[in-house]
Scaffold this motif. Sequence first.
Motif, short mmCIF file in Angstrom:
data_model
loop_
_atom_site.label_atom_id
_atom_site.label_comp_id
_atom_site.label_asym_id
_atom_site.label_seq_id
_atom_site.Cartn_x
_atom_site.Cartn_y
_atom_site.Cartn_z
N UNK A 39 -74.28 62.69 -19.68
CA UNK A 39 -75.53 62.73 -19.45
C UNK A 39 -76.28 62.56 -17.84
N UNK A 40 -75.26 61.45 -17.10
CA UNK A 40 -75.72 61.48 -15.30
C UNK A 40 -75.71 63.22 -15.06
N UNK A 41 -74.81 64.01 -15.86
CA UNK A 41 -74.96 65.18 -14.74
C UNK A 41 -75.71 66.52 -14.62
N UNK A 42 -76.09 65.68 -16.44
CA UNK A 42 -78.00 66.61 -17.27
C UNK A 42 -78.74 65.77 -16.55
N UNK A 43 -79.11 64.99 -15.92
CA UNK A 43 -79.90 64.44 -15.49
C UNK A 43 -79.75 64.76 -13.55
N UNK A 44 -79.05 65.13 -12.84
CA UNK A 44 -78.74 65.05 -11.62
C UNK A 44 -78.95 66.92 -12.24
N UNK A 45 -79.26 67.53 -12.83
CA UNK A 45 -79.43 68.96 -13.15
C UNK A 45 -78.44 69.79 -12.73
N UNK A 46 -76.51 68.70 -13.27
CA UNK A 46 -75.85 69.79 -12.97
C UNK A 46 -75.60 70.70 -14.49
N UNK A 47 -76.09 72.07 -14.09
CA UNK A 47 -76.28 73.12 -15.37
C UNK A 47 -74.96 73.73 -15.45
N UNK A 48 -74.52 74.34 -15.19
CA UNK A 48 -73.00 75.21 -14.26
C UNK A 48 -72.31 74.97 -15.60
N UNK A 49 -71.97 76.13 -16.45
CA UNK A 49 -70.78 75.86 -17.61
C UNK A 49 -69.47 75.35 -16.90
N UNK A 50 -69.12 76.21 -15.30
CA UNK A 50 -67.80 76.13 -14.71
C UNK A 50 -68.10 73.96 -14.08
N UNK A 51 -69.33 73.39 -13.42
CA UNK A 51 -68.60 72.43 -13.44
C UNK A 51 -69.14 71.63 -14.61
N UNK A 52 -69.09 72.15 -15.41
CA UNK A 52 -69.50 70.89 -16.98
C UNK A 52 -67.67 70.81 -16.77
N UNK A 53 -67.03 71.82 -17.79
CA UNK A 53 -66.17 72.20 -17.82
C UNK A 53 -65.36 71.02 -16.36
N UNK A 54 -65.37 71.15 -15.34
CA UNK A 54 -64.19 70.31 -14.34
C UNK A 54 -64.76 69.16 -14.22
N UNK A 55 -66.31 68.62 -14.46
CA UNK A 55 -65.97 66.92 -14.73
C UNK A 55 -65.57 66.23 -16.04
N UNK A 56 -66.24 67.37 -17.46
CA UNK A 56 -65.26 66.67 -18.96
C UNK A 56 -63.82 66.65 -18.74
N UNK A 57 -63.19 67.37 -17.85
CA UNK A 57 -61.89 67.56 -18.34
C UNK A 57 -61.51 66.37 -16.71
N UNK A 58 -61.86 66.07 -15.88
CA UNK A 58 -62.02 64.84 -14.92
C UNK A 58 -62.40 63.60 -15.27
N UNK A 59 -63.25 63.77 -16.27
CA UNK A 59 -63.71 62.64 -16.99
C UNK A 59 -62.71 61.88 -18.40
N UNK A 60 -61.72 63.32 -19.10
CA UNK A 60 -60.72 62.99 -19.89
C UNK A 60 -59.69 62.26 -19.32
N UNK A 61 -59.08 63.03 -17.94
CA UNK A 61 -58.05 62.70 -17.54
C UNK A 61 -58.62 61.53 -16.52
#
Length: 117
Positions: A39-61
Amino acid sequence: MNVAGIENFVVRALGTQLSPKLHYHNLAHTIDVVKGALKIAEQEGVVESYDLVLLKTAGFLHDIGFLNTFVDHEEEGCLIARAILPDYNYDEEAIEIICSMIMKTKLPQKPDTLLEK
Protein backbone atom coordinates in the motif's frame (compact mmCIF):
# COMPACT_ATOMS: atom_id res chain seq x y z
CA MET A 1 11.25 -14.88 -9.43
CA ASN A 2 8.59 -17.00 -7.81
CA VAL A 3 7.07 -14.78 -5.11
CA ALA A 4 4.00 -17.04 -4.87
CA GLY A 5 6.31 -19.91 -3.95
CA ILE A 6 7.96 -17.77 -1.27
CA GLU A 7 4.54 -16.82 0.08
CA ASN A 8 3.57 -20.50 0.31
CA PHE A 9 6.90 -21.36 1.98
CA VAL A 10 6.50 -18.60 4.58
CA VAL A 11 2.84 -19.33 5.29
CA ARG A 12 3.65 -23.00 5.82
CA ALA A 13 6.81 -22.37 7.87
CA LEU A 14 5.43 -19.64 10.13
CA GLY A 15 2.12 -21.44 10.46
CA THR A 16 3.70 -24.69 11.67
CA GLN A 17 7.19 -23.98 13.04
CA LEU A 18 6.99 -20.64 14.83
CA SER A 19 7.28 -20.65 18.61
CA PRO A 20 3.94 -20.22 20.38
CA LYS A 21 5.75 -17.73 22.65
CA LEU A 22 5.64 -15.19 19.84
CA HIS A 23 2.37 -13.30 20.02
CA TYR A 24 3.22 -10.32 17.80
CA HIS A 25 5.77 -11.62 15.29
CA ASN A 26 3.53 -14.25 13.80
CA LEU A 27 1.98 -15.14 10.46
CA ALA A 28 -0.77 -12.52 10.76
CA HIS A 29 1.86 -9.83 11.41
CA THR A 30 3.84 -10.92 8.37
CA ILE A 31 0.77 -10.76 6.12
CA ASP A 32 -0.07 -7.31 7.52
CA VAL A 33 3.47 -6.12 6.79
CA VAL A 34 3.25 -7.28 3.18
CA LYS A 35 -0.12 -5.60 2.69
CA GLY A 36 1.09 -2.39 4.33
CA ALA A 37 4.33 -2.31 2.35
CA LEU A 38 2.46 -2.74 -0.93
CA LYS A 39 0.00 0.00 0.00
CA ILE A 40 2.82 2.40 0.86
CA ALA A 41 4.64 1.44 -2.35
CA GLU A 42 1.53 2.33 -4.35
CA GLN A 43 1.28 5.69 -2.58
CA GLU A 44 4.98 6.33 -3.23
CA GLY A 45 4.63 5.54 -6.92
CA VAL A 46 6.53 2.26 -6.93
CA VAL A 47 5.00 0.62 -9.97
CA GLU A 48 7.79 -1.47 -11.48
CA SER A 49 6.90 -5.14 -11.10
CA TYR A 50 10.53 -6.06 -10.30
CA ASP A 51 10.58 -3.68 -7.33
CA LEU A 52 7.19 -4.89 -6.14
CA VAL A 53 8.35 -8.52 -6.26
CA LEU A 54 11.45 -7.61 -4.22
CA LEU A 55 9.35 -5.67 -1.72
CA LYS A 56 6.76 -8.41 -1.36
CA THR A 57 9.47 -11.06 -0.96
CA ALA A 58 11.28 -9.04 1.71
CA GLY A 59 7.98 -8.49 3.49
CA PHE A 60 7.27 -12.19 3.61
CA LEU A 61 10.80 -13.00 4.78
CA HIS A 62 11.41 -10.08 7.16
CA ASP A 63 10.71 -12.14 10.32
CA ILE A 64 11.54 -15.64 9.03
CA GLY A 65 14.62 -15.65 11.27
CA PHE A 66 12.31 -16.05 14.27
CA LEU A 67 12.01 -19.70 13.25
CA ASN A 68 15.53 -20.20 14.64
CA THR A 69 16.29 -17.37 17.07
CA PHE A 70 14.81 -14.50 19.03
CA VAL A 71 18.11 -12.57 18.95
CA ASP A 72 19.33 -10.98 15.73
CA HIS A 73 16.51 -12.59 13.79
CA GLU A 74 17.20 -10.20 10.89
CA GLU A 75 20.64 -11.71 10.29
CA GLU A 76 19.18 -15.20 10.57
CA GLY A 77 16.44 -14.20 8.14
CA CYS A 78 19.07 -13.18 5.61
CA LEU A 79 20.83 -16.51 6.02
CA ILE A 80 17.55 -18.29 5.35
CA ALA A 81 16.79 -15.99 2.40
CA ARG A 82 20.20 -16.62 0.86
CA ALA A 83 19.69 -20.37 1.26
CA ILE A 84 16.19 -20.62 -0.22
CA LEU A 85 15.78 -17.80 -2.73
CA PRO A 86 17.92 -19.35 -5.48
CA ASP A 87 15.48 -22.28 -5.47
CA TYR A 88 12.73 -19.76 -6.30
CA ASN A 89 14.66 -18.22 -9.23
CA TYR A 90 16.05 -15.15 -7.45
CA ASP A 91 19.47 -14.06 -8.63
CA GLU A 92 22.27 -12.75 -6.41
CA GLU A 93 21.45 -9.09 -7.05
CA ALA A 94 17.81 -9.56 -6.04
CA ILE A 95 18.83 -11.55 -2.95
CA GLU A 96 21.17 -8.77 -1.82
CA ILE A 97 18.45 -6.14 -2.23
CA ILE A 98 16.00 -8.32 -0.29
CA CYS A 99 18.52 -8.91 2.50
CA SER A 100 19.22 -5.20 2.67
CA MET A 101 15.50 -4.54 3.14
CA ILE A 102 15.28 -7.23 5.83
CA MET A 103 18.28 -5.76 7.67
CA LYS A 104 16.75 -2.28 7.57
CA THR A 105 13.92 -3.58 9.80
CA LYS A 106 16.43 -3.89 12.65
CA LEU A 107 15.98 -1.22 15.32
CA PRO A 108 16.78 1.56 15.02
CA GLN A 109 15.76 1.57 11.38
CA LYS A 110 17.98 3.57 9.05
CA PRO A 111 16.73 2.99 5.50
CA ASP A 112 18.77 4.33 2.61
CA THR A 113 16.63 3.53 -0.45
CA LEU A 114 12.95 3.93 -1.25
CA LEU A 115 12.44 0.15 -1.08
CA GLU A 116 14.17 -0.02 2.31
CA LYS A 117 11.88 2.72 3.57
